[in-house]
Design an enzyme around this catalytic site. Structure first.
Site, PDB file in Angstrom:
ATOM      1  N   CYS A 150       0.821  -1.213   0.000  1.00 57.92           N
ATOM      2  CA  CYS A 150       0.000   0.000   0.000  1.00 57.92           C
ATOM      3  C   CYS A 150       0.854   1.260   0.000  1.00 57.92           C
ATOM      4  CB  CYS A 150      -0.973  -0.023   1.180  1.00 57.92           C
ATOM      5  SG  CYS A 150      -0.211  -0.350   2.788  1.00 57.92           S
ATOM      6  N   TYR A 151       1.788   1.368   0.932  1.00 52.48           N
ATOM      7  CA  TYR A 151       2.685   2.523   0.922  1.00 52.48           C
ATOM      8  C   TYR A 151       3.494   2.592  -0.381  1.00 52.48           C
ATOM      9  CZ  TYR A 151       2.138   3.654   5.959  1.00 52.48           C
ATOM     10  OH  TYR A 151       1.667   4.026   7.182  1.00 52.48           O
TER      11      TYR A 151
END
Length: 344
Positions: A150-151
């Site tokens: 996600c990051y």
């Protein structure tokens, strides 16, 4: 054409999001949803929002059953997919791993960050990193896709135009990123309890986070040279969303950053470059596969400031996995992913 799909590990937040998206996909038939702990339980009993949409029960993972599907998604703890994926791939099943087993090319680095030896180095070397905005054609041909974290998704997309164009110094990049509590998963942890996370805001992993080598690998691929990156994640008291604030020192402060970003992402269905002066909000992408980006040059100086927001469970996980599936199986890339964000 109907695609038969299985999800291994269907009880976490990313598994739930995959269930929601695939249940609404017009060319997918959900055949198998596995969970050892919930085996025999109807999916709708665990996730009432899926009542009337998913008429399946959880089952233990059976390799023979999984091998009968066109595509298998792994929404499992790190270390699971690498044990099961080789046999599936050899039987012609397309595999998409939402964990980290195949994301990092250097397996020594992978072992350092994930604390185990890799079970299938040959398949890890073949795996394609599933960031469509960078490697779309390779994804179309892939047998195994490593779905980005996600990051890493937000940070890579935010920096991509600057690095591809050689527009910033590569030794002092900064990524200051915030995530909602769902990014920590569904298993209860003290720091994500309401009484701990509510009315609170804190950094973590400042001295080193396991997403750092994945992000650096992607940025170095885009820059075609080594990259120095400071990455600091933060937990904020919300359920969904990532906000990444990115900094890079411009080689030529006169460059038209707005034009660079609009041109780079003009044909990308899930990247929205906002008008000049904008400040994207996490609520504007809640439940959608969209990344919204705004770019600034504070006080007309030599610093490029990029703001990127995404839903960590959709574009940061399950939505991007469905996007990759569409590419791998020759479907329209946006199929099943065109829902509008939820407000408020």
């Amino acid at each position: 054409m109907t695609i038969s799909a299985a999800i291994v590990g269907g009880t976490g937040y990313t598994g739930l999001e995959l269930l929601r998206l695939l249940a609404g996909h017009p060319q997918v038939s959900l055949e198998v949803i596995t969970s050892r702990a919930q085996a025999g339980q109807p999916v709708s009993a665990v996730y009432p929002n899926l009542r009337g949409h998913v008429d399946l029960a959880f089952s233990p993972p059976d390799p023979a059953v999984l091998a009968g599907c066109d595509v298998v998604f792994f929404a499992t703890p790190n270390g699971t997919a690498m044990e099961m994926a080789p046999a599936l791939v050899e039987q012609g099943v397309r595999v998409i791993d939402l964990g980290a087993d195949f994301r990092i090319r250097d397996l020594g680095v992978w072992s350092h960050w994930y604390g185990m030896d890799h079970a299938c180095p040959a398949l890890a070397a073949e795996a394609v990193y599933g960031l469509p905005e960078y490697g779309r054609e390779a994804i179309r041909q892939a047998r195994l896709v490593a779905n980005p974290g996600c990051y890493p998704t937000a940070v890579q997309l935010g920096f991509l135009p600057l690095l591809e164009g050689g527009l910033v110094a590569t030794d002092t990049l900064i990524a200051d990123a915030k995530s909602g509590a769902s990014g920590a998963g569904r298993v209860p942890k003290p720091h994500t309890l309401l009484c701990e996370a509510g009315e609170n805001f804190h950094a973590y992993g400042a001295s080193g986070h396991r997403h750092l080598p994945e992000i650096r690998q992607g940025l170095e691929r885009a820059a075609a040279q080594p990259v120095g990156l400071t990455f600091v994640p933060h937990l904020v008291p919300m359920i969904r969303g990532i906000h990444a604030t990115l900094y890079g020192r411009l080689r030529d402060p006169a460059v038209d950053l707005q034009a660079v970003y609009e041109r780079r992402f003009a044909d990308e269905p899930f990247v929205d470059v906002l008008p000049p002066g904008s400040h994207p909000e996490t609520r504007s992408v809640r439940g959608s596969n969209m990344v919204r980006i705004a770019v600034h040059r504070p006080e007309g100086g030599d610093m490029a400031l990029v703001l990127a927001v995404e839903d960590n469970l959709v574009k940061g996980a399950a939505g991007q996995a469905v996007q990759n599936m569409n590419l791998m199986l020759g479907l329209r890339e946006t199929l099943g992913l065109q829902g509008i964000s939820v407000l408020p």
